[in-house]
Design a protein around this motif. Sequence first.
Motif, PDB file in Angstrom:
ATOM      1  N   ALA A 111       0.834  -1.213   0.000  1.00 25.66           N
ATOM      2  CA  ALA A 111       0.000   0.000   0.000  1.00 25.66           C
ATOM      3  C   ALA A 111       0.864   1.257   0.000  1.00 25.66           C
ATOM      4  O   ALA A 111       0.566   2.227  -0.693  1.00 25.66           O
ATOM      5  CB  ALA A 111      -0.926  -0.005   1.217  1.00 25.66           C
ATOM      6  N   ARG A 114       2.247   1.862  -3.455  1.00 24.92           N
ATOM      7  CA  ARG A 114       1.254   2.435  -4.369  1.00 24.92           C
ATOM      8  C   ARG A 114       1.009   3.907  -4.055  1.00 24.92           C
ATOM      9  O   ARG A 114       0.857   4.733  -4.964  1.00 24.92           O
ATOM     10  CB  ARG A 114      -0.055   1.661  -4.276  1.00 24.92           C
ATOM     11  N   ALA A 115       0.993   4.241  -2.758  1.00 21.10           N
ATOM     12  CA  ALA A 115       0.800   5.641  -2.371  1.00 21.10           C
ATOM     13  C   ALA A 115       1.950   6.503  -2.880  1.00 21.10           C
ATOM     14  O   ALA A 115       1.737   7.625  -3.345  1.00 21.10           O
ATOM     15  CB  ALA A 115       0.680   5.748  -0.843  1.00 21.10           C
ATOM     16  N   ALA A 171     -11.807   7.403  -5.761  1.00 25.98           N
ATOM     17  CA  ALA A 171     -11.026   6.789  -4.692  1.00 25.98           C
ATOM     18  C   ALA A 171      -9.534   6.987  -4.914  1.00 25.98           C
ATOM     19  O   ALA A 171      -8.787   7.255  -3.976  1.00 25.98           O
ATOM     20  CB  ALA A 171     -11.355   5.300  -4.600  1.00 25.98           C
ATOM     21  N   GLU A 172      -9.101   6.846  -6.154  1.00 26.15           N
ATOM     22  CA  GLU A 172      -7.674   7.010  -6.458  1.00 26.15           C
ATOM     23  C   GLU A 172      -7.231   8.464  -6.294  1.00 26.15           C
ATOM     24  O   GLU A 172      -6.124   8.736  -5.814  1.00 26.15           O
ATOM     25  CB  GLU A 172      -7.383   6.510  -7.873  1.00 26.15           C
ATOM     26  N   GLU A 175      -6.922   9.041  -2.599  1.00 22.60           N
ATOM     27  CA  GLU A 175      -5.693   8.438  -2.060  1.00 22.60           C
ATOM     28  C   GLU A 175      -4.476   9.255  -2.456  1.00 22.60           C
ATOM     29  O   GLU A 175      -3.575   9.489  -1.651  1.00 22.60           O
ATOM     30  CB  GLU A 175      -5.549   7.004  -2.574  1.00 22.60           C
ATOM     31  N   SER A 178      -4.462  12.302  -0.368  1.00 24.98           N
ATOM     32  CA  SER A 178      -4.568  12.044   1.078  1.00 24.98           C
ATOM     33  C   SER A 178      -5.725  12.800   1.702  1.00 24.98           C
ATOM     34  O   SER A 178      -5.572  13.512   2.702  1.00 24.98           O
ATOM     35  CB  SER A 178      -3.251  12.404   1.779  1.00 24.98           C
TER      36      SER A 178
END
Length: 203
Positions: A111, A114-115, A171-172, A175, A178
Amino acid sequence: MDRGAGAQREGDTQGGRSGTADDPALDRLLIRAADGDEGAFAELYDALAHTVLGLACRVIRDKAQAEEVTQDVMVEVWRTADRFRPARGAARNWVLTLAHRRAVDRVRSVAAGRARELRAAVREQERSFDTVAEEVETREEQRVVFRCLAHLTRELRLPLVLAYYEGLTYAEVAEALSMPAGTVKSRMRQGLRRLHDCMEAGS
């Protein structure tokens, strides 16, 4: 024996001779493994590797990564068996605690990776937008769009750029920036209204 060698056994050997060992038997095997008994560790591996793999699969939801975690866990069991204390719990629980910790660490690592990729994409997109906005566009419509985007604040502009030029989902985008998805949707709606008003005024 190389302590990592035992972890190369297949994780689906639970049906072997020790596959049905009860907890006291597993405790004894782990204690013997702590004393360097390679045979005891081999039996312990046969008894628990499949269970460790199942737990890792449930946490990670990726079989290839779960298999890697299983090998890592069993190597750790062999190397740190002397830390096992029967008075504090059964060997099975001790091993599965190690497995769960490793699996969660792997999920967090993936995770986080990916962030980092999304944050890098955000920074690159901002640079790309600045470059494009400075170029002279041949079509008037594009000139109006970029001019109006440039007039938006960064908070309103960036979600629109990520969604409509990079193809990211709500959602992306949330993310990458943030922030809660609800905040992203609100800012995109506000940005679109201001963009529409600006384009209407410039048409």
